[in-house]
Design an enzyme around this catalytic site. Structure first.
Site, short mmCIF file in Angstrom:
data_model
loop_
_atom_site.label_atom_id
_atom_site.label_comp_id
_atom_site.label_asym_id
_atom_site.label_seq_id
_atom_site.Cartn_x
_atom_site.Cartn_y
_atom_site.Cartn_z
N GLU A 144 17.82 44.48 39.09
CA GLU A 144 16.94 45.71 38.69
C GLU A 144 17.57 46.25 37.63
OE1 GLU A 144 15.03 49.54 40.79
OE2 GLU A 144 16.82 48.66 41.85
N HIS A 210 10.87 51.28 36.45
CA HIS A 210 11.84 52.07 35.76
C HIS A 210 11.28 52.28 34.18
CE1 HIS A 210 14.84 52.97 38.57
NE2 HIS A 210 14.55 51.85 38.97
N HIS A 231 8.82 49.45 43.37
CA HIS A 231 8.80 50.87 44.06
C HIS A 231 7.66 51.72 43.45
CE1 HIS A 231 11.91 51.96 41.15
NE2 HIS A 231 12.97 51.44 42.05
N ASN A 234 7.67 55.76 41.87
CA ASN A 234 8.90 56.01 41.64
C ASN A 234 9.44 55.41 40.58
OD1 ASN A 234 10.57 57.49 44.02
ND2 ASN A 234 8.85 56.06 44.79
N ASP A 288 14.89 48.97 49.37
CA ASP A 288 15.74 49.55 48.28
C ASP A 288 16.99 50.21 49.05
OD1 ASP A 288 16.21 50.16 45.70
OD2 ASP A 288 14.97 52.09 45.63
N ILE A 326 16.93 60.70 43.34
CA ILE A 326 16.78 59.76 44.58
C ILE A 326 17.86 58.33 44.20
CG2 ILE A 326 15.69 58.59 46.15
CD1 ILE A 326 13.54 60.79 45.96
N GLY A 328 18.29 55.28 45.71
CA GLY A 328 18.02 53.94 46.62
C GLY A 328 17.61 54.83 48.00
#
EC number: 3.5.1.25
Length: 397
Positions: A144, A210, A231, A234, A288, A326, A328
């Site tokens: 990641e 991301h 995810h 997010n 996650d 946040i 994980g």
């Protein structure tokens, strides 16, 4: 039978609803299906009273599911740690991670690394490749980062984020030595679309995440070979009526699997329900999970960054001591599934598929029409009660 009790290698399970196979023949209201396992393999399945003849001749245990469910073992394709350990901690930590997640119904997981320098990531991947070969529960590795947007970095160290050069891509592929199941990339970075094509050609599933990418650029990334959305909602732009963003690009690309951290914090239930409706059959529940999973509130790390866990929610600790992004989760797959049914409104069948077949298929471990508990398949299964709680398990064949 308790959650910690293991289903034996020889067993007949009846009075159950099997959450696997052809959706068209599935009825949650009728727990009249049965399954027979021998030497850790599924040898028969059926409906009605046929189990009685099997039980009469079987040498193993006869288990009354009491109207509950038989489900394939869960599959987590995005997991950073548990039990006080992280993926980056190497061989000494891996069993602590696997033990926690196995106790919560996970039969296979992809070990996820947070962003690091290319050199640091390659060291982790080399160590991880050996672990994948030694631990049957490990289905592969997930990088990641570090090819992530600094504007949507989440809990990734900003100083190591970088763009994917051809040299970096080849170094990562070499270090992983065929064990890299997934890599997350922000497609707006220089060289990203070429990197997506190269990783995809090498058999690595590329996830968009991301990222500051808009709808159009995300669609280009999916056209270039990306097939997962990391995810959803997010660390990416949301859905706006004039800027639909990555989530709707993923919804329109039918080959894309969409990850969901279903802890009620990362994505609230009504939005999770909307997401399920947008991508039927393509939603993958993930944890996650980070090091605090399975433990208590307190201070931990995610990669190099300090994290404080309060009320089971992990957040970065900022320079002034306050809680930041946040970092994980402390989620386990069984809780994600229970929440999917009780709070999001998924059927037990859809929730279990999102926690088993869909994520396994996303990283190339199953075909579209796979039945994970078909005759001849390993009996990696869970016995769930009507509230989706684990009563018993058989993991690892």
């Amino acid at each position: 039978m308790t959650q910690t009790e293991q289903i034996p290698a020889e067993a007949v399970i009846h009075n159950a609803c099997i959450l696997d196979g052809d959706r068209a023949t599935f009825t949650e209201e009728s727990a009249d299906t049965w399954i027979v396992i021998a030497e850790g393999t599924v040898v028969a399945r059926g409906r009605g009273d046929g189990w009685k003849d099997r039980a009469a001749s079987a040498q193993g245990e006869v288990i009354d599911a009491a109207g509950g469910f038989v489900a394939p073992a869960f599959v987590d394709i995005h997991c950073h740690g548990a039990g006080g350990a992280s993926a980056e901690d190497g061989a000494d930590a891996i069993d602590a991670i696997l033990d926690v997640h196995r106790a919560h119904g996970t039969g296979k997981l992809a070990l996820s690394y947070v962003s690091n320098t290319i050199e640091g990531l390659c060291r982790s991947l080399r160590a991880g490749a050996g672990l994948v070969r030694d631990r049957a529960m490990l289905m592969g590795l997930h990088a990641e980062g570090p090819f992530l947007s600094p504007d949507f970095k989440g809990a990734h160290a900003p100083e190591v984020l970088t763009s994917p050069t051809p040299e970096a891509v080849e170094a990562i592929l070499e270090a992983a030595d065929g064990t890299l199941a997934q890599i997350t990339i922000a497609p707006e970075l220089p060289g990203a679309l070429d990197a997506i094509a190269r990783f995809s050609a090498a058999g690595v599933r590329v996830a968009v995440g991301h990222t500051a990418a808009d709808y159009e650029l995300t669609a280009q990334a999916f056209d270039a070979g990306a097939s997962i959305l990391t995810h959803a909602f997010n660390a990416m732009p949301g859905i706006h009526h004039r800027a639909p963003g990555p989530v709707l690009a993923a919804a329109e690309a039918e080959h894309v699997t969409v990850e969901l951290i279903n802890d009620g914090v990362h994505v609230v239930a009504p939005v999770a329900q909307m997401l399920h409706d947008l991508v039927p059959g393509r939603l993958a529940l993930i944890t996650d999970a980070m090091a605090a999973t399975g433990l208590h509130d307190g201070n931990y790390h995610l990669g190099s960054l300090p994290v404080e866990v309060t009320d089971s929610v992990a957040r970065l600790v900022t320079s002034d001591g306050t809680q930041g992004a946040i970092a994980g989760s402390t989620l386990t797959m069984d809780d994600a599934v229970k929440r999917a049914v009780a709070e999001v409104g998924l059927s037990p069948f859809d929730a279990v598929q999102a926690a088993s077949l869909v994520p396994l298929r996303a990283v190339g471990g199953a075909a579209d029409d796979s039945s994970l508990l078909a005759v001849g398949m390993p009996a990696d299964l869970l016995l769930l009660d009507e509230g989706m709680n684990i009563r018993g398990s058989r993991l690892g064949g």
